[in-house]
Design a protein around this motif. Sequence first.
Motif, PDB file in Angstrom:
ATOM      1  N   ASP A   1     -27.513 -20.484  26.213  1.00  0.00           N
ATOM      2  CA  ASP A   1     -28.060 -19.559  25.219  1.00  0.00           C
ATOM      3  C   ASP A   1     -27.988 -18.106  25.688  1.00  0.00           C
ATOM      4  O   ASP A   1     -28.936 -17.337  25.546  1.00  0.00           O
TER       5      ASP A   1
ATOM      6  N   ILE B   1     -27.501 -16.481  21.285  1.00  0.00           N
ATOM      7  CA  ILE B   1     -28.015 -17.742  20.764  1.00  0.00           C
ATOM      8  C   ILE B   1     -27.310 -18.058  19.449  1.00  0.00           C
ATOM      9  O   ILE B   1     -27.142 -17.174  18.602  1.00  0.00           O
TER      10      ILE B   1
ATOM     11  N   HIS C   1     -26.850 -18.679  15.909  1.00  0.00           N
ATOM     12  CA  HIS C   1     -27.729 -18.267  14.814  1.00  0.00           C
ATOM     13  C   HIS C   1     -27.372 -18.971  13.505  1.00  0.00           C
ATOM     14  O   HIS C   1     -28.268 -19.421  12.781  1.00  0.00           O
TER      15      HIS C   1
ATOM     16  N   ASN D   1     -25.920 -27.595  19.112  1.00  0.00           N
ATOM     17  CA  ASN D   1     -26.485 -26.787  18.035  1.00  0.00           C
ATOM     18  C   ASN D   1     -25.475 -26.542  16.908  1.00  0.00           C
ATOM     19  O   ASN D   1     -25.840 -26.481  15.730  1.00  0.00           O
TER      20      ASN D   1
ATOM     21  N   ASN E   1     -30.524 -21.263  12.278  1.00  0.00           N
ATOM     22  CA  ASN E   1     -31.616 -21.514  13.207  1.00  0.00           C
ATOM     23  C   ASN E   1     -32.840 -20.689  12.824  1.00  0.00           C
ATOM     24  O   ASN E   1     -32.719 -19.545  12.370  1.00  0.00           O
TER      25      ASN E   1
ATOM     26  N   LEU F   1     -35.703 -18.814  14.489  1.00  0.00           N
ATOM     27  CA  LEU F   1     -36.088 -18.256  15.784  1.00  0.00           C
ATOM     28  C   LEU F   1     -37.514 -17.742  15.710  1.00  0.00           C
ATOM     29  O   LEU F   1     -37.972 -17.275  14.663  1.00  0.00           O
TER      30      LEU F   1
ATOM     31  N   SER G   1     -44.100 -21.094  19.061  1.00  0.00           N
ATOM     32  CA  SER G   1     -43.214 -20.037  18.590  1.00  0.00           C
ATOM     33  C   SER G   1     -43.327 -18.828  19.500  1.00  0.00           C
ATOM     34  O   SER G   1     -44.396 -18.240  19.640  1.00  0.00           O
TER      35      SER G   1
ATOM     36  N   ARG H   1     -37.106 -17.619  20.465  1.00  0.00           N
ATOM     37  CA  ARG H   1     -36.959 -19.024  20.830  1.00  0.00           C
ATOM     38  C   ARG H   1     -36.536 -19.853  19.620  1.00  0.00           C
ATOM     39  O   ARG H   1     -37.033 -19.651  18.510  1.00  0.00           O
ATOM     40  N   LYS H   2     -35.624 -20.809  19.823  1.00  0.00           N
ATOM     41  CA  LYS H   2     -35.241 -21.708  18.740  1.00  0.00           C
ATOM     42  C   LYS H   2     -36.379 -22.698  18.501  1.00  0.00           C
ATOM     43  O   LYS H   2     -36.687 -23.524  19.364  1.00  0.00           O
TER      44      LYS H   2
ATOM     45  N   HIS I   1     -34.555 -25.405  12.505  1.00  0.00           N
ATOM     46  CA  HIS I   1     -33.379 -24.964  11.752  1.00  0.00           C
ATOM     47  C   HIS I   1     -33.472 -25.494  10.332  1.00  0.00           C
ATOM     48  O   HIS I   1     -34.236 -26.423  10.037  1.00  0.00           O
TER      49      HIS I   1
ATOM     50  N   ARG J   1     -39.456 -17.589   9.719  1.00  0.00           N
ATOM     51  CA  ARG J   1     -39.599 -16.642  10.833  1.00  0.00           C
ATOM     52  C   ARG J   1     -40.663 -15.599  10.541  1.00  0.00           C
ATOM     53  O   ARG J   1     -41.292 -15.067  11.451  1.00  0.00           O
TER      54      ARG J   1
END
Length: 371
Positions: free
Chosen positions: A130, A195, A197, A254, A294, A296, A332, A336-337, A340, A363
């Motif tokens: 990542d 990362i 996305h 991913n 994703n 995040l 969270s 950070r993932k 999704h 998010r």
Amino acid sequence: MMAQPALALALPLRLLAEAPGVSAAQVIVDHEVGDYRDLDALRAITEGCAVVTFDHEHVPTDHLRALEADGVAVRPGPDALVHAQDKAVMRERLGALGVPCPRNAVVADTAEVEEFGFPCVLKTTRGGYDGKGVWVVRLAADCTEPFETARRSGVRILAEELVDFSRELSAIVVRSPSGQAAAYPVVQTTQLDGICHEVVAPAPDLSEELAGQAQQLALRVAGELGVTGVLAVELFETRDGRILVNELAMRPHNTGHWTQDGAVTSQFENHLRAVMDLPLGSPAPRAPWSVMVNILGGPEPDGEGPGRLYDGYPHALARDPHLRVHLYGKESRPGRKVGHVNVYGDDLEDCLERARHAAAWFRGDLGNESE
């Protein structure tokens, strides 16, 4: 994410969790907390297991060889997995196979980087993911942090050319011990701060010829390296229409999360089928387009568990009844993932808008604005 298809296939799972309450431990009852670097812990958790497989590549190679010597079926095996664990080993083997890769060299110090040529990319040969352990360097002064990191962790540094690519692609294939293999559509991936996305399946405007080349390359690599299970081959598409191998991952990846809802058989189910040497399921898409975005973590930490993320359900699900949401039960934290969303349908722009809106809503980027 392998737990649900395992349940449907009546395959019991046992988990070595790195800490109490991690995502997999929340859904796999039969688990122990331990360190994957501890051979005794590995031996204890794998006793009586038909097959051992992984959700990351960091289990020490020597430990995997010890498990094999004990008679444990390790899939993918250490001789294959080392190519996803060590980037220098990967580059040397792929080069010997004639697989197209960026120009690269192992470098010991800044002087050797200068000889290799700026600008370039420096990577730790082991342990990075990542975007961690990767630096774009343009001057000698930029090399200080990479070599200090390598010295502290006891790994080498690999220099690679800074590829002038038009986009990033991913070719995911799956292979069983008996040699059966299947290839998913080649996808376009977008990275954000290193990362993954966003993923679009299939990659828009990718010629059938280049898509076929990418799939055949991934299948060839899987066969040559003796991979069992899922292999993700991350690729650069260059501006002059070539493909170069960027990274390898030997696990559900991913860039294949879209398959949970957008393919006849998900990468997670096919990974299980492969390591158990069961016939593979169809990788065919369910619709012309699938989009994965994703979720995040937002700018502020959100305490233990998914917390505020659950607040996104009423709006996101009511706005789009066809939306598929996958939250990981993680705290969270910024960047950070934590989950999704998947969307599939006949119109790419519509799929993109729906997936992006839902991920942004979870998010917190859209606040509480009404539709």
